[in-house]
Motif scaffolding. Sequence first.
Motif, PDB file in Angstrom:
ATOM      1  N   HIS A  73       5.303   5.980   3.997  1.00 58.51           N
ATOM      2  CA  HIS A  73       4.691   4.830   4.674  1.00 58.51           C
ATOM      3  C   HIS A  73       5.792   3.900   5.175  1.00 58.51           C
ATOM      4  O   HIS A  73       6.668   3.487   4.412  1.00 58.51           O
ATOM      5  CB  HIS A  73       3.791   4.095   3.690  1.00 58.51           C
ATOM      6  CG  HIS A  73       2.961   3.028   4.313  1.00 58.51           C
ATOM      7  ND1 HIS A  73       2.299   2.104   3.561  1.00 58.51           N
ATOM      8  CD2 HIS A  73       2.664   2.726   5.597  1.00 58.51           C
ATOM      9  CE1 HIS A  73       1.639   1.277   4.349  1.00 58.51           C
ATOM     10  NE2 HIS A  73       1.856   1.640   5.597  1.00 58.51           N
ATOM     11  N   ASP A 132       0.831  -1.201   0.000  1.00 55.83           N
ATOM     12  CA  ASP A 132       0.000   0.000   0.000  1.00 55.83           C
ATOM     13  C   ASP A 132       0.862   1.247   0.000  1.00 55.83           C
ATOM     14  O   ASP A 132       1.968   1.257   0.540  1.00 55.83           O
ATOM     15  CB  ASP A 132      -0.896   0.037   1.242  1.00 55.83           C
ATOM     16  CG  ASP A 132      -1.980  -1.017   1.211  1.00 55.83           C
ATOM     17  OD1 ASP A 132      -2.299  -1.514   0.119  1.00 55.83           O
ATOM     18  OD2 ASP A 132      -2.507  -1.336   2.287  1.00 55.83           O
ATOM     19  N   PHE A 179       0.490   5.798   0.197  1.00 55.37           N
ATOM     20  CA  PHE A 179      -0.338   6.949   0.542  1.00 55.37           C
ATOM     21  C   PHE A 179       0.174   8.132  -0.268  1.00 55.37           C
ATOM     22  O   PHE A 179       1.376   8.407  -0.269  1.00 55.37           O
ATOM     23  CB  PHE A 179      -0.276   7.235   2.044  1.00 55.37           C
ATOM     24  CG  PHE A 179      -0.808   6.100   2.863  1.00 55.37           C
ATOM     25  CD1 PHE A 179      -2.163   5.983   3.109  1.00 55.37           C
ATOM     26  CD2 PHE A 179       0.051   5.134   3.352  1.00 55.37           C
ATOM     27  CE1 PHE A 179      -2.651   4.918   3.846  1.00 55.37           C
ATOM     28  CE2 PHE A 179      -0.429   4.067   4.099  1.00 55.37           C
ATOM     29  CZ  PHE A 179      -1.790   3.959   4.342  1.00 55.37           C
ATOM     30  N   ALA A 180      -0.724   8.835  -0.931  1.00 61.41           N
ATOM     31  CA  ALA A 180      -0.326   9.920  -1.825  1.00 61.41           C
ATOM     32  C   ALA A 180       0.422  11.031  -1.097  1.00 61.41           C
ATOM     33  O   ALA A 180       1.312  11.650  -1.660  1.00 61.41           O
ATOM     34  CB  ALA A 180      -1.554  10.484  -2.535  1.00 61.41           C
ATOM     35  N   GLU A 181       0.085  11.308   0.158  1.00 61.74           N
ATOM     36  CA  GLU A 181       0.660  12.445   0.874  1.00 61.74           C
ATOM     37  C   GLU A 181       1.630  12.062   1.986  1.00 61.74           C
ATOM     38  O   GLU A 181       2.192  12.947   2.621  1.00 61.74           O
ATOM     39  CB  GLU A 181      -0.473  13.292   1.476  1.00 61.74           C
ATOM     40  CG  GLU A 181      -1.473  13.806   0.448  1.00 61.74           C
ATOM     41  CD  GLU A 181      -0.861  14.788  -0.540  1.00 61.74           C
ATOM     42  OE1 GLU A 181       0.016  15.573  -0.135  1.00 61.74           O
ATOM     43  OE2 GLU A 181      -1.256  14.758  -1.715  1.00 61.74           O
ATOM     44  N   HIS A 240       2.822   0.432  -4.289  1.00 59.55           N
ATOM     45  CA  HIS A 240       4.204   0.220  -4.729  1.00 59.55           C
ATOM     46  C   HIS A 240       4.247  -1.201  -5.283  1.00 59.55           C
ATOM     47  O   HIS A 240       3.885  -2.156  -4.576  1.00 59.55           O
ATOM     48  CB  HIS A 240       5.180   0.349  -3.558  1.00 59.55           C
ATOM     49  CG  HIS A 240       5.315   1.741  -3.052  1.00 59.55           C
ATOM     50  ND1 HIS A 240       6.181   2.649  -3.610  1.00 59.55           N
ATOM     51  CD2 HIS A 240       4.691   2.386  -2.045  1.00 59.55           C
ATOM     52  CE1 HIS A 240       6.099   3.796  -2.970  1.00 59.55           C
ATOM     53  NE2 HIS A 240       5.193   3.668  -2.013  1.00 59.55           N
ATOM     54  N   PRO A 260       5.829   8.644  -0.639  1.00 61.26           N
ATOM     55  CA  PRO A 260       4.440   8.935  -1.008  1.00 61.26           C
ATOM     56  C   PRO A 260       4.211   8.603  -2.479  1.00 61.26           C
ATOM     57  O   PRO A 260       5.092   8.818  -3.321  1.00 61.26           O
ATOM     58  CB  PRO A 260       4.306  10.437  -0.759  1.00 61.26           C
ATOM     59  CG  PRO A 260       5.379  10.770   0.221  1.00 61.26           C
ATOM     60  CD  PRO A 260       6.505   9.829  -0.095  1.00 61.26           C
ATOM     61  N   ARG A 261       3.033   8.070  -2.754  1.00 60.46           N
ATOM     62  CA  ARG A 261       2.734   7.641  -4.129  1.00 60.46           C
ATOM     63  C   ARG A 261       1.251   7.360  -4.258  1.00 60.46           C
ATOM     64  O   ARG A 261       0.633   6.879  -3.314  1.00 60.46           O
ATOM     65  CB  ARG A 261       3.556   6.393  -4.413  1.00 60.46           C
ATOM     66  CG  ARG A 261       3.228   5.676  -5.660  1.00 60.46           C
ATOM     67  CD  ARG A 261       3.944   4.322  -5.717  1.00 60.46           C
ATOM     68  NE  ARG A 261       3.456   3.592  -6.855  1.00 60.46           N
ATOM     69  CZ  ARG A 261       4.125   3.434  -7.977  1.00 60.46           C
ATOM     70  NH1 ARG A 261       5.349   3.897  -8.083  1.00 60.46           N
ATOM     71  NH2 ARG A 261       3.607   2.785  -8.983  1.00 60.46           N
ATOM     72  N   ARG A 262       0.689   7.622  -5.409  1.00 56.96           N
ATOM     73  CA  ARG A 262      -0.698   7.228  -5.696  1.00 56.96           C
ATOM     74  C   ARG A 262      -0.670   5.780  -6.164  1.00 56.96           C
ATOM     75  O   ARG A 262       0.159   5.393  -6.966  1.00 56.96           O
ATOM     76  CB  ARG A 262      -1.298   8.116  -6.771  1.00 56.96           C
ATOM     77  CG  ARG A 262      -1.458   9.545  -6.324  1.00 56.96           C
ATOM     78  CD  ARG A 262      -2.478  10.283  -7.163  1.00 56.96           C
ATOM     79  NE  ARG A 262      -2.534  11.683  -6.824  1.00 56.96           N
ATOM     80  CZ  ARG A 262      -3.096  12.186  -5.733  1.00 56.96           C
ATOM     81  NH1 ARG A 262      -3.655  11.390  -4.862  1.00 56.96           N
ATOM     82  NH2 ARG A 262      -3.100  13.482  -5.504  1.00 56.96           N
ATOM     83  N   GLY A 263      -1.569   4.975  -5.632  1.00 58.73           N
ATOM     84  CA  GLY A 263      -1.576   3.558  -5.979  1.00 58.73           C
ATOM     85  C   GLY A 263      -0.554   2.805  -5.151  1.00 58.73           C
ATOM     86  O   GLY A 263       0.157   3.372  -4.335  1.00 58.73           O
TER      87      GLY A 263
END
Length: 156
Positions: A99, A92, A94-96, A145, A140-143
Motif C-alpha cells: 500500500h 490501513d 491490505f493483506a495481499e 499498520h 502487505p499485512r492483515r489489520g
Amino acid sequence: MLSGGVSMGQFDFVPAVLEELGAKLVFHGVRQRPGRPMWFGVSASGKPIFALPGNPVSTLVCATRYILPALRAAAGMAASGAERVELAAPADAFAELTHFMPVKLAWSASGAALATPCPTNTSGDFVALAGTDGFVELAPRRGAHPAGTVARLFRW
C-alpha cells in the motif's frame, strides 16, 4: 511512458497495441494499491516502456516509485538513499497488496520524522494529495499498520 488504457476495461487497448507493435511484455499488474494494473515491457528496439494506470493518484505514485528511479539510473546518477519515517497514526493495510499511503510530514521534539497518513477516497482523488509531502510504502499485512511503524518515504 504511457498513462491510461492498461487495466482490464472495455477500452483498455494499450497492452495489446504495444504487443502488436513488437513490444515484449515483462509484467502486467503489480500487487500494490494504487497502481495495480501497471504494465512494463521492452520495445522492439530495446527501449523500456512504462504503461501506467490512468487515474491520477495511481499515475503519480507509479511515476515516483518506478519511473523516476529508472530515469536516474539511465542517466548514470546514483540511487537516492532510502528515507525512513515513523507513522504518526495507524494506517490501513491490505493483506495481499503493498500500500502506497500519502502522508504529511512533521517532526517530533527529538527530531524524528513523523508521517501522518492522508488516505485518498479513490485513485482518482487527486485533490486529496494537496498538502501531502509524498507517500510511504507499507508492506502487505492483515489489520492496520500501527503508529510507530517505520516505513520508506517517497517524496513528490
